[in-house]
Scaffold this active site. Sequence first.
Site, PDB file in Angstrom:
ATOM      1  N   LYS A  20       4.937 -13.172  26.156  1.00  0.00           N
ATOM      2  CA  LYS A  20       6.386 -13.032  26.350  1.00  0.00           C
ATOM      3  C   LYS A  20       6.962 -14.258  27.044  1.00  0.00           C
ATOM      4  O   LYS A  20       7.972 -14.813  26.626  1.00  0.00           O
ATOM      5  CB  LYS A  20       6.693 -11.782  27.198  1.00  0.00           C
ATOM      6  CG  LYS A  20       6.341 -10.490  26.517  1.00  0.00           C
ATOM      7  CD  LYS A  20       6.725  -9.290  27.356  1.00  0.00           C
ATOM      8  CE  LYS A  20       6.002  -9.210  28.695  1.00  0.00           C
ATOM      9  NZ  LYS A  20       4.538  -9.062  28.576  1.00  0.00           N
ATOM     10  N   THR A  21       6.312 -14.655  28.138  1.00  0.00           N
ATOM     11  CA  THR A  21       6.819 -15.810  28.870  1.00  0.00           C
ATOM     12  C   THR A  21       6.697 -17.058  28.003  1.00  0.00           C
ATOM     13  O   THR A  21       7.582 -17.918  27.988  1.00  0.00           O
ATOM     14  CB  THR A  21       6.062 -15.967  30.199  1.00  0.00           C
ATOM     15  OG1 THR A  21       6.178 -14.731  30.924  1.00  0.00           O
ATOM     16  CG2 THR A  21       6.625 -17.085  31.042  1.00  0.00           C
ATOM     17  N   ASP A  29      13.259 -13.147  31.928  1.00  0.00           N
ATOM     18  CA  ASP A  29      11.844 -12.729  31.954  1.00  0.00           C
ATOM     19  C   ASP A  29      11.713 -11.490  32.851  1.00  0.00           C
ATOM     20  O   ASP A  29      12.555 -11.255  33.713  1.00  0.00           O
ATOM     21  CB  ASP A  29      10.972 -13.874  32.514  1.00  0.00           C
ATOM     22  CG  ASP A  29       9.504 -13.727  32.089  1.00  0.00           C
ATOM     23  OD1 ASP A  29       9.171 -12.743  31.397  1.00  0.00           O
ATOM     24  OD2 ASP A  29       8.691 -14.611  32.435  1.00  0.00           O
ATOM     25  N   GLU A  30      10.663 -10.717  32.657  1.00  0.00           N
ATOM     26  CA  GLU A  30      10.393  -9.516  33.480  1.00  0.00           C
ATOM     27  C   GLU A  30      11.617  -8.602  33.538  1.00  0.00           C
ATOM     28  O   GLU A  30      12.001  -8.106  34.611  1.00  0.00           O
ATOM     29  CB  GLU A  30       9.984  -9.918  34.908  1.00  0.00           C
ATOM     30  CG  GLU A  30       8.847 -10.924  34.997  1.00  0.00           C
ATOM     31  CD  GLU A  30       7.464 -10.308  34.881  1.00  0.00           C
ATOM     32  OE1 GLU A  30       7.370  -9.090  34.674  1.00  0.00           O
ATOM     33  OE2 GLU A  30       6.478 -11.076  34.979  1.00  0.00           O
ATOM     34  N   GLN A  73       4.941  -2.405  32.873  1.00  0.00           N
ATOM     35  CA  GLN A  73       4.761  -3.236  34.074  1.00  0.00           C
ATOM     36  C   GLN A  73       5.937  -3.113  35.034  1.00  0.00           C
ATOM     37  O   GLN A  73       6.172  -3.997  35.846  1.00  0.00           O
ATOM     38  CB  GLN A  73       4.565  -4.700  33.681  1.00  0.00           C
ATOM     39  CG  GLN A  73       3.275  -4.948  32.943  1.00  0.00           C
ATOM     40  CD  GLN A  73       3.026  -6.430  32.709  1.00  0.00           C
ATOM     41  OE1 GLN A  73       2.758  -7.188  33.622  1.00  0.00           O
ATOM     42  NE2 GLN A  73       3.153  -6.848  31.469  1.00  0.00           N
ATOM     43  N   ARG A  75      -4.319  -9.025  34.714  1.00  0.00           N
ATOM     44  CA  ARG A  75      -4.278 -10.414  35.214  1.00  0.00           C
ATOM     45  C   ARG A  75      -5.568 -11.147  34.862  1.00  0.00           C
ATOM     46  O   ARG A  75      -5.635 -12.373  34.910  1.00  0.00           O
ATOM     47  CB  ARG A  75      -4.114 -10.462  36.753  1.00  0.00           C
ATOM     48  CG  ARG A  75      -2.857  -9.872  37.354  1.00  0.00           C
ATOM     49  CD  ARG A  75      -1.623 -10.359  36.689  1.00  0.00           C
ATOM     50  NE  ARG A  75      -1.177  -9.402  35.672  1.00  0.00           N
ATOM     51  CZ  ARG A  75      -0.330  -9.699  34.699  1.00  0.00           C
ATOM     52  NH1 ARG A  75       0.168 -10.902  34.583  1.00  0.00           N
ATOM     53  NH2 ARG A  75       0.029  -8.783  33.811  1.00  0.00           N
TER      54      ARG A  75
HETATM   55  P1  ATP Z   1       2.775 -10.844  31.366  1.00  0.00           P
HETATM   56  O1  ATP Z   1       3.243  -9.533  30.806  1.00  0.00           O
HETATM   57  O2  ATP Z   1       1.570 -10.656  32.203  1.00  0.00           O
HETATM   58  O3  ATP Z   1       3.873 -11.607  32.021  1.00  0.00           O
HETATM   59  P2  ATP Z   1       3.133 -12.456  29.018  1.00  0.00           P
HETATM   60  O4  ATP Z   1       3.395 -11.504  27.894  1.00  0.00           O
HETATM   61  O5  ATP Z   1       4.287 -13.125  29.605  1.00  0.00           O
HETATM   62  O6  ATP Z   1       2.261 -11.706  30.107  1.00  0.00           O
HETATM   63  P3  ATP Z   1       2.051 -15.074  28.697  1.00  0.00           P
HETATM   64  O7  ATP Z   1       1.808 -15.361  30.108  1.00  0.00           O
HETATM   65  O8  ATP Z   1       3.219 -15.705  28.052  1.00  0.00           O
HETATM   66  O9  ATP Z   1       2.078 -13.496  28.478  1.00  0.00           O
HETATM   67  O10 ATP Z   1       0.772 -15.416  27.831  1.00  0.00           O
HETATM   68  C1  ATP Z   1      -0.523 -15.012  28.209  1.00  0.00           C
HETATM   69  C2  ATP Z   1      -1.532 -16.088  27.913  1.00  0.00           C
HETATM   70  O11 ATP Z   1      -1.733 -16.189  26.489  1.00  0.00           O
HETATM   71  C3  ATP Z   1      -1.061 -17.465  28.338  1.00  0.00           C
HETATM   72  O12 ATP Z   1      -2.169 -18.189  28.804  1.00  0.00           O
HETATM   73  C4  ATP Z   1      -0.519 -18.054  27.062  1.00  0.00           C
HETATM   74  O13 ATP Z   1      -0.546 -19.457  27.068  1.00  0.00           O
HETATM   75  C5  ATP Z   1      -1.469 -17.492  26.017  1.00  0.00           C
HETATM   76  N1  ATP Z   1      -0.849 -17.364  24.686  1.00  0.00           N
HETATM   77  C6  ATP Z   1       0.213 -16.641  24.345  1.00  0.00           C
HETATM   78  N2  ATP Z   1       0.470 -16.739  23.011  1.00  0.00           N
HETATM   79  C7  ATP Z   1      -0.461 -17.538  22.488  1.00  0.00           C
HETATM   80  C8  ATP Z   1      -0.746 -18.032  21.165  1.00  0.00           C
HETATM   81  N3  ATP Z   1      -0.008 -17.706  20.125  1.00  0.00           N
HETATM   82  N4  ATP Z   1      -1.810 -18.848  21.034  1.00  0.00           N
HETATM   83  C9  ATP Z   1      -2.571 -19.183  22.084  1.00  0.00           C
HETATM   84  N5  ATP Z   1      -2.370 -18.763  23.332  1.00  0.00           N
HETATM   85  C10 ATP Z   1      -1.323 -17.954  23.543  1.00  0.00           C
HETATM   86 MG    MG Z   2       5.061 -13.147  31.569  1.00  0.00          MG
END
Ligand code: ATP
Ligand code: MG
Length: 736
Positions: free
Chosen positions: A35-36, A220-221, A251, A608
């Site tokens: 997402k981020t 975000d969040e 979350q 995490r």
């Molecule tokens: P959270 O809910 O914990 O905030 P999130 O959904 O925001 O998580 P991110 O932090 O954006 O998730 O991504 C999680 C990990 O996966 C990061 O290290 C990110 O770089 C990696 N990632 C996400 N998408 C891809 C992709 N398409 N290819 C490779 N790595 C990816």
């Molecule tokens: Mg995130």
Amino acid sequence: MDVSFILDALNDKQREAVAAPLQNSLVLAGAGSGKTRVLVHRIAWLMHAYELSPYSLMAVTFTNKAAREMQARIEQLVGLPPQGMWVGTFHGLAHRLLRAHWRDAGLKENFQIMDSDDQLRLVKRIMREFNIDDTRWPPKQVTWFINAQKDEGRRAAHVPDSHDPFSQGMRELYYHYEEACERNGLLDFGELLLRAHELMLTNPALLKHYQQRFVHVLVDEFQDTNTIQYAWLRVMVGDTGTITAVGDDDQSIYGWRGAKIENIQNFPKHFNDVKTIRLEQNYRSTGQILKAANGLIQNNDDRLGKELWTDSGDGEPISLYAGFNEQDEARFILEIVKKWRDDGTALKDMAILYRSNAQSRVIEECLVREQLPYRIYGGHRFYDRLEIKNALAYARLAVDPNDDGAMERVINVPPRGIGERSIGTLREIARDQGCSMWQAAEHIVQHGVMPARASNAIKNFLLLIDGMGNTLIQPDLGLGDVFEHIIQEAGLIPHHEKEKGEKGEARIENLKELVSAASGFSWSEDDEEFSSPMMAFLDKAVLDAGEAQADEYQDSVQLMTLHSAKGLEFPLVFLTGVEENLFPSKMSFEEPGRLEEERRLCYVGITRAMEKLYITYAESRRLHGSESFNSPSRFIREIPPECIEEVRLRSQVARPISMQRPNYQGTLQKQNQSVLQGYQVPDTNVSMGDRVKHPVFGEGLVINYEGQGPQARVQVNFDTEGTKWLVLSFAKLEVL
Ligand code: ATP
Ligand code: MG
């Protein structure tokens, strides 16, 4: 310009979100699904594919750390810092608006921001001014009330009428408080948001300007936004702008601070033509970790519902370690940390997570002993915390009444009628006479140079500290007893009990934890440089506070509460203290919905971890000054058993009883103590788990032992007297 690089490292769904037309969208997805990452890439996409100026973008994140990281990630992706773009937290952005438009916001140019301590002090001043009874309306509770109103976007005038005198009083105080802030140009944190919202509503021209400026807003969040934050977002976006919000209902962990999960449900109603995108592939964690997280969160009702999958392989199972007590738990964690470090993992890639701040102390002490640098995020280090510093200041005064710093700190904490004016006089006399404030106080009391009320208050304080000093020279009192006495006599517990919400409780827990720390403090008379255990303890506290913290750039183990871990990721994660009553916390049993929020917090914790997750609990834990025997958390049981592997090997401490320990599933079903059953202390007739009778302490259960032969000691959990260590050759224990 070729913009394909922005879409390259994304999956189809992520790409759909990133390259969506300029429209309102909601990305709802589980942890680690990117997402981020989508937000960062979307910003780059908008700038390069749609050629929007960074000036026309605003991104809202949850912490300053996240905001800095987002800026860095954009820069990394596009090669340039996004100049002119607004990136920050809700509070940061609101502050920026108010500084720019202070006049329109009805503020003084040099308005001041108050932190929560300033806010509390102001409330107290108002209560004194209006002669309001602070036992009926505890000031801390007043600030809590005011903040909660502001989170909901309500001014004093909007607080509903009530016939209940308590609520009426609260509302009246809120009125006085608003007036005082207005008069003095003071803004608390909640006011920043409220005022920024009003600024937009009352200045149509300004609103139009910003609505035109911010073509796209990114959040975000989103699941943790509260009412006023959401209202402000709606206003800023208006009918002309568009918004991308990303979040995960699983979350949502700030309900206790006013966050509204309903904002997710309302989003498609309040914004036009919302495109909702779900991401389901997780890129962060191994299959086992993910399966554990999925299994756990399924126990919550009322979910929007989603499954996460990964193609990165199963990885290792989650390791579960049953510490014998909190020391053993910490020791185990340190062992694994050192092993990973020796195998080449950076310390900053290891995170130790816990439910409440007080749990960090034992782990910190282990880290200090092992000379491993660590860093604590969110929350103060133990000996730096306000309540601990206050208790230590009393102890310092007890040792040396002429310690002016300590005197200044606690002479009126808790409030005992020694006001600013009296303290000012003390300072003056001390300055004029070249003596300490204590001596100045004695002078005042002896010569009656102050009104009787003030003089009496000071006299009582001197007597109080004298009494504390006496406890130091009583040979039968241990250091823990002395601290217990000090905390009680100073009235620190009732003082913090008046604080509403988790903070007061946390402070009380920390004070009890201080008593534990003092009881467990070992000092021998060989430590010549210290004249007494108390002196040695106080020095240690200062040193721990000053030096143990690694600086930001040093490679260091990461310690934080589960709340502060949101959005972050680490190859190695320890989820510690996973015990009933601690996590889920005892308080969560009382309020509906709280248990589910605890479970979401556990979900945040598990997710995490990238490569390896350790879950640890302690069979007995000394926390907040007393020993408890909690069973392993229900959350452990909710994780599919095939994802978990119990760590059975124990190093260092010879703990034969562990050999009798059934697996944790068994443990869960039995009384905690029964797992210890049966191991006989060498050369004696006493076994672990025996019920025994002591001539003075009555009946109890044998729960631990150390040493052998004439030195053998056992720890007995007495039914009425608590736990005690007894030397077997002296104690006349009768096995029942
Ligand atoms: P959270 O809910 O914990 O905030 P999130 O959904 O925001 O998580 P991110 O932090 O954006 O998730 O991504 C999680 C990990 O996966 C990061 O290290 C990110 O770089 C990696 N990632 C996400 N998408 C891809 C992709 N398409 N290819 C490779 N790595 C990816
Ligand atoms: Mg995130």
